[in-house]
Design a protein around this motif. Structure first.
Motif, PDB file in Angstrom:
ATOM      1  N   ALA A  53       0.813  -1.223   0.000  1.00 13.99           N
ATOM      2  CA  ALA A  53       0.000   0.000   0.000  1.00 13.99           C
ATOM      3  C   ALA A  53       0.843   1.268   0.000  1.00 13.99           C
ATOM      4  O   ALA A  53       0.602   2.180   0.793  1.00 13.99           O
ATOM      5  N   PRO A  54       1.835   1.365  -0.882  1.00  9.18           N
ATOM      6  CA  PRO A  54       2.696   2.550  -0.844  1.00  9.18           C
ATOM      7  C   PRO A  54       1.945   3.849  -1.105  1.00  9.18           C
ATOM      8  O   PRO A  54       2.336   4.908  -0.594  1.00  9.18           O
ATOM      9  N   ASP A  55       0.849   3.797  -1.821  1.00  7.00           N
ATOM     10  CA  ASP A  55       0.082   5.000  -2.142  1.00  7.00           C
ATOM     11  C   ASP A  55      -0.857   5.432  -1.012  1.00  7.00           C
ATOM     12  O   ASP A  55      -1.517   6.466  -1.122  1.00  7.00           O
ATOM     13  N   HIS A  56      -0.909   4.675   0.079  1.00  6.38           N
ATOM     14  CA  HIS A  56      -1.759   5.024   1.220  1.00  6.38           C
ATOM     15  C   HIS A  56      -0.936   5.534   2.412  1.00  6.38           C
ATOM     16  O   HIS A  56      -1.480   5.690   3.497  1.00  6.38           O
ATOM     17  N   ARG A  57       0.334   5.783   2.215  1.00  9.38           N
ATOM     18  CA  ARG A  57       1.204   6.185   3.332  1.00  9.38           C
ATOM     19  C   ARG A  57       0.624   7.386   4.058  1.00  9.38           C
ATOM     20  O   ARG A  57       0.298   8.402   3.465  1.00  9.38           O
ATOM     21  N   ALA A  58       0.478   7.235   5.382  1.00 12.06           N
ATOM     22  CA  ALA A  58      -0.002   8.311   6.240  1.00 12.06           C
ATOM     23  C   ALA A  58       0.298   7.934   7.686  1.00 12.06           C
ATOM     24  O   ALA A  58       0.441   6.750   8.009  1.00 12.06           O
ATOM     25  N   SER A  59       0.365   8.931   8.530  1.00 13.82           N
ATOM     26  CA  SER A  59       0.561   8.660   9.954  1.00 13.82           C
ATOM     27  C   SER A  59      -0.723   8.067  10.528  1.00 13.82           C
ATOM     28  O   SER A  59      -1.808   8.206   9.954  1.00 13.82           O
ATOM     29  N   ALA A  60      -0.606   7.441  11.679  1.00 14.10           N
ATOM     30  CA  ALA A  60      -1.784   6.867  12.336  1.00 14.10           C
ATOM     31  C   ALA A  60      -2.826   7.949  12.603  1.00 14.10           C
ATOM     32  O   ALA A  60      -4.022   7.714  12.399  1.00 14.10           O
ATOM     33  N   ALA A  61      -2.399   9.113  13.025  1.00 14.57           N
ATOM     34  CA  ALA A  61      -3.351  10.193  13.314  1.00 14.57           C
ATOM     35  C   ALA A  61      -4.156  10.560  12.077  1.00 14.57           C
ATOM     36  O   ALA A  61      -5.374  10.757  12.147  1.00 14.57           O
ATOM     37  N   VAL A  62      -3.506  10.635  10.932  1.00 11.33           N
ATOM     38  CA  VAL A  62      -4.198  10.969   9.685  1.00 11.33           C
ATOM     39  C   VAL A  62      -5.130   9.839   9.276  1.00 11.33           C
ATOM     40  O   VAL A  62      -6.275  10.078   8.869  1.00 11.33           O
ATOM     41  N   VAL A  63      -4.673   8.597   9.375  1.00 14.23           N
ATOM     42  CA  VAL A  63      -5.503   7.438   9.027  1.00 14.23           C
ATOM     43  C   VAL A  63      -6.789   7.447   9.845  1.00 14.23           C
ATOM     44  O   VAL A  63      -7.894   7.294   9.312  1.00 14.23           O
ATOM     45  N   ILE A  64      -6.662   7.643  11.146  1.00 19.00           N
ATOM     46  CA  ILE A  64      -7.826   7.629  12.043  1.00 19.00           C
ATOM     47  C   ILE A  64      -8.750   8.812  11.736  1.00 19.00           C
ATOM     48  O   ILE A  64      -9.970   8.646  11.635  1.00 19.00           O
TER      49      ILE A  64
END
Length: 162
Positions: free
Chosen positions: A132-143
């Motif tokens: 999932a290289p195109d979904h890279r984000a910090s946990a805070a952003v994901v949540i």
């Protein structure tokens, strides 16, 4: 996801993916037990893992005509906690790579300063980078993205409970 991802991050987050999804009958039994509602089935969920608290992670099948990996990932805890924790599988992989599990994401958990993936536990980051290289984000952003897109998950689940 077959690799056990226990003790990731500085706070030793525990998440154990199943080797395969729970069966439809097992999922129905779980949903009925969790909600206390014997009239439900498990058709809206694909249970794929659990954590040390006894909570379960699942795909919530709410996006019509979309692939399984594009469905949101939710958490249903053993004490009634609920939360949509990632918009899709790719985002969920980055959540794990940042050292946050589904329980922590659903409970507004704040990791210890300097959190994130420990050098000895690089498997979640390598998995996220590979798949999932195109979904890279910090946990805070994901949540935050998951909550913004699906703000009513908790209310939806509570309405199912008896």
């Amino acid at each position: 996801m077959v690799v056990r991802l226990d003790c990731i991050g500085n706070d030793e987050v525990d998440f154990e993916p199943y080797e395969s999804f729970l069966t439809a009958a097992e999922t129905t039994d779980w949903v009925r037990a969790w909600t206390g509602n014997g009239g439900l089935n498990g058709d809206d969920f694909r249970m794929f893992g659990r954590d040390g608290t006894g909570g379960s992670a699942a795909f919530w099948l709410v996006r019509a005509d979309r692939e399984l990996v594009e469905q949101p990932v939710v958490f249903m805890g053993s004490e009634g906690e609920t939360g949509v924790v990632a918009r899709n599988l790719g985002a969920f992989l980055w959540l794990l790579a940042d050292g946050i599990g589904p329980w922590e994401a659903a409970n507004s958990y704040e990791p210890e300063p300097g959190g994130g993936t420990l050098p000895a536990h690089r498997e979640p980051a390598a998995t996220a980078e590979q798949f999932a290289p195109d979904h890279r984000a910090s946990a805070a952003v994901v949540i935050e993205q998951a909550i913004r897109e699906f703000p009513d998950f908790d209310d939806t689940m509570m309405k199912l409970c008896r």
